[in-house]
Design an enzyme around this catalytic site. Structure first.
Site, PDB file in Angstrom:
ATOM      1  N   SER A   1      42.698  36.540  45.925  1.00 41.38           N
ATOM      2  CA  SER A   1      43.205  37.668  46.698  1.00 41.38           C
ATOM      3  C   SER A   1      44.712  37.533  46.930  1.00 41.38           C
ATOM      4  O   SER A   1      45.479  37.437  45.970  1.00 41.38           O
ATOM      5  CB  SER A   1      42.424  37.771  48.008  1.00 41.38           C
ATOM      6  OG  SER A   1      42.586  39.037  48.593  1.00 41.38           O
TER       7      SER A   1
ATOM      8  N   ASP B   1      37.247  41.666  45.257  1.00 39.45           N
ATOM      9  CA  ASP B   1      37.939  40.525  45.867  1.00 39.45           C
ATOM     10  C   ASP B   1      37.228  39.181  45.642  1.00 39.45           C
ATOM     11  O   ASP B   1      36.022  39.056  45.862  1.00 39.45           O
ATOM     12  CB  ASP B   1      38.070  40.790  47.366  1.00 39.45           C
ATOM     13  CG  ASP B   1      39.107  39.907  48.015  1.00 39.45           C
ATOM     14  OD1 ASP B   1      38.855  38.699  48.161  1.00 39.45           O
ATOM     15  OD2 ASP B   1      40.195  40.420  48.363  1.00 39.45           O
TER      16      ASP B   1
END
Length: 354
Positions: free
Chosen positions: A88, A200
């Site tokens: 991320s 993610d």
């Protein structure tokens, strides 16, 4: 007659015969043998392999600026990371760092970053942000180099939406891999790569310790900036989603984090996940946390270096012993009958036992 006197008597008896034989052999030779010149071999002193440091940069949205402060302190103290893994927000910082930027250049980029350059709002059932701007921004910063051509080995970790599998991107479009790794469900739209969709990486690997280890790191320094459930409701939608993802990946994340050699936790939990105004403070908190961990890092690196030097010394000693033994055996096997007789008489010292 004692047992020890027999070899002495035998040597005394053989000695005159050997002298005569050696003299006859010398007389038969028209030219004296020319000894070959000894040529010392040019050998470089081997050194133990350097300790390869890897950083595992975790997710945390705007808190990810803290990663810059950590890298800054590592470089300043002579512990420059050799490999980088990011999840991320950690993949954004990691990609730029792996492209060849140093920590100060990263800080300049952070200070100059305009949120509008990485946010492209688009109302969709899949998410509010398309993510194409983030992909383009990263590719621009890394000079459009694919992952495998970056200056440092780097991987970005994402989650495959179809089956929840952790996916490590090590080749291909750098910006696209970072975009996939950063696509918070409900905020960013999922990223289609090949036949799969990715979201993610924090869902399956909040701090990518294993990915950094797979890159060959001897020491993995994990930087954990993930949200923690602290008995209160987080601020804003992004904060709520970030904490939800942290809770979902908590058990997996804790198990993976435990496999790190060093864990650095910058004090950024009170910062908003979407608050870019606190980027300078986040960098500072990264510096402070890394500085606090420096004694532990120094001790670990020194310990590993000592162990490697000792292992190298032992290996060299064993190699030298084996070489000497092999040379001695070859000498024994190559001696002529006459020299063997001379050896029995105690006159031949060419073959020296190690």
């Amino acid at each position: 007659m004692t047992a020890t006197s027999l070899p002495l008597r035998l040597a005394t008896y053989l000695r005159p015969c050997v002298y005569l034989s050696l003299a006859a052999l010398a007389a038969c030779s028209s030219t004296p043998p020319t000894p070959s010149a000894a040529t010392p071999a040019a050998t470089a002193t081997p050194h133990a392999a350097p300790i390869k440091i890897g950083v595992a940069l975790g997710g945390g949205a705007a808190k990810g600026f803290a990663h810059i402060g950590v890298i800054k302190m590592l470089e300043a103290n002579g512990f420059t990371p050799a490999v980088v893994a990011g999840t991320s927000a950690g993949s954004v910082v990691g990609a730029l760092y792996a492209s060849g930027m140093n920590a100060f250049e990263l800080q300049e980029k952070a200070v100059a970053l305009d949120e509008a350059k990485i946010r492209d709002l688009q109302l969709s059932s899949g998410g509010l942000i398309l993510g194409q701007k983030l992909e383009d921004y990263v590719n621009e910063q890394v000079q459009r180099k694919p992952l495998e051509q970056l200056s440092k080995p780097f991987v970005a970790v994402a989650t495959r939406l179809e089956d929840g599998k952790r996916t490590v991107f090590a080749r291909g479009n750098t910006g696209q891999a970072v975009r996939a790794s950063s696509s918070i469900p409900g905020v960013f739209q999922s990223v289609t790569i090949g036949q799969y969709h990715f979201v993610d990486g924090g869902i399956t690997s909040p701090v990518p310790v294993d990915a950094a280890r797979q890159l060959g790191a001897d020491v993995v320094i994990a930087v954990d900036i993930s949200s923690k459930a602290r008995g209160r409701v987080p601020d804003g939608m992004l904060g709520t989603l970030g904490q939800t993802i942290a809770i979902m990946g908590q058990k997996l994340g804790q198990a993976e984090l435990a496999r790190a050699d060093i864990i650095i936790r910058p004090q950024v939990l009170d910062m908003g996940s979407a608050d870019f105004t606190q980027r300078a403070q986040a960098i500072l908190e990264g510096e402070k946390a890394a500085l606090a961990a420096m004694p532990q890092i120094r001790a670990l690196i020194a310990k590993l270096r000592t162990e490697r030097e000792q292992a190298l010394h032992l290996a060299q000693k064993q190699t030298a012993t084996q070489a000497a033994q092999a040379q001695y055996q070859a000498c024994l096997e190559n001696r002529s009958r006459l020299r063997k007789i001379a050896g029995m008489a105690g006159l031949d010292g060419d073959c020296v036992a190690p």
